[in-house]
Design a protein around this motif. Structure first.
Motif, PDB file in Angstrom:
ATOM      1  N   ALA A 127      -5.940   2.816   0.288  1.00 44.29           N
ATOM      2  CA  ALA A 127      -5.096   2.176  -0.723  1.00 44.29           C
ATOM      3  C   ALA A 127      -4.976   0.682  -0.444  1.00 44.29           C
ATOM      4  O   ALA A 127      -5.095  -0.137  -1.362  1.00 44.29           O
ATOM      5  N   ALA A 128      -4.745   0.324   0.817  1.00 44.21           N
ATOM      6  CA  ALA A 128      -4.619  -1.092   1.181  1.00 44.21           C
ATOM      7  C   ALA A 128      -5.906  -1.845   0.869  1.00 44.21           C
ATOM      8  O   ALA A 128      -5.868  -2.944   0.289  1.00 44.21           O
ATOM      9  N   LEU A 129      -7.040  -1.279   1.211  1.00 39.87           N
ATOM     10  CA  LEU A 129      -8.329  -1.921   0.939  1.00 39.87           C
ATOM     11  C   LEU A 129      -8.557  -2.062  -0.560  1.00 39.87           C
ATOM     12  O   LEU A 129      -8.994  -3.112  -1.043  1.00 39.87           O
ATOM     13  N   SER A 130      -8.232  -1.021  -1.297  1.00 44.60           N
ATOM     14  CA  SER A 130      -8.388  -1.047  -2.746  1.00 44.60           C
ATOM     15  C   SER A 130      -7.537  -2.150  -3.375  1.00 44.60           C
ATOM     16  O   SER A 130      -8.007  -2.897  -4.241  1.00 44.60           O
ATOM     17  N   LEU A 131      -6.306  -2.270  -2.941  1.00 46.09           N
ATOM     18  CA  LEU A 131      -5.418  -3.301  -3.470  1.00 46.09           C
ATOM     19  C   LEU A 131      -5.932  -4.700  -3.137  1.00 46.09           C
ATOM     20  O   LEU A 131      -5.894  -5.602  -3.976  1.00 46.09           O
ATOM     21  N   ALA A 142       0.835  -1.206   0.000  1.00 47.36           N
ATOM     22  CA  ALA A 142       0.000   0.000   0.000  1.00 47.36           C
ATOM     23  C   ALA A 142       0.868   1.254   0.000  1.00 47.36           C
ATOM     24  O   ALA A 142       0.570   2.223  -0.700  1.00 47.36           O
ATOM     25  N   LYS A 143       1.961   1.211   0.737  1.00 46.63           N
ATOM     26  CA  LYS A 143       2.862   2.366   0.794  1.00 46.63           C
ATOM     27  C   LYS A 143       3.472   2.657  -0.578  1.00 46.63           C
ATOM     28  O   LYS A 143       3.548   3.803  -1.014  1.00 46.63           O
ATOM     29  N   GLY A 197      -2.080  12.654  -7.128  1.00 49.39           N
ATOM     30  CA  GLY A 197      -2.466  13.205  -5.831  1.00 49.39           C
ATOM     31  C   GLY A 197      -2.257  12.233  -4.688  1.00 49.39           C
ATOM     32  O   GLY A 197      -1.792  11.114  -4.864  1.00 49.39           O
ATOM     33  N   ASP A 198      -2.627  12.718  -3.513  1.00 50.92           N
ATOM     34  CA  ASP A 198      -2.468  11.928  -2.296  1.00 50.92           C
ATOM     35  C   ASP A 198      -3.588  10.902  -2.172  1.00 50.92           C
ATOM     36  O   ASP A 198      -4.736  11.167  -2.530  1.00 50.92           O
TER      37      ASP A 198
END
Length: 103
Positions: free
Chosen positions: A32-36, A12-13, A25-26
């Motif tokens: 991000a982790a959930l999306s991945l 995610a990082k 963007g940010d």
């Protein structure tokens, strides 16, 4: 430059950093982790273990597949990495999004 292409998602990082690097963007780290985790397929490009590109497929896994987040770090654009990532995505889609798979 030796590029390694793998069907493994980024952390995610790394995902957040690459999105920032390409000007998207940010992104919240937890989102991000959930999306991945919810993605159907990932592919990454690395040079000396550094993430320089990625792509992923999202969708319902049956009827709808969407190519999402195809990104290459600006320092590595115009080197063919995007094409390598797309080739892996297209191969995965050919195996997983065909009507024959559902028969």
């Amino acid at each position: 430059m030796k590029v390694k292409i793998n069907a493994i998602g980024p952390s995610a990082k790394e995902f957040v950093q690459l999105r920032t690097d390409v000007g998207w963007g940010d992104t919240d780290l937890n989102m991000a982790a959930l999306s991945l985790e919810q993605s159907l397929f990932h592919v990454t490009a690395r040079v000396d273990s550094k993430l320089v590109g990625m792509g992923r497929v999202i969708g319902d896994g049956a009827l709808f597949f969407y190519i999402q987040d195809l990104a290459v770090h600006p320092n590595y654009q115009q080197t063919g990495i995007g094409g390598m990532l797309m080739a892996q995505i297209e191969s995965w889609l050919a195996d997983n999004a065909s009507a024959q798979r559902l028969v």
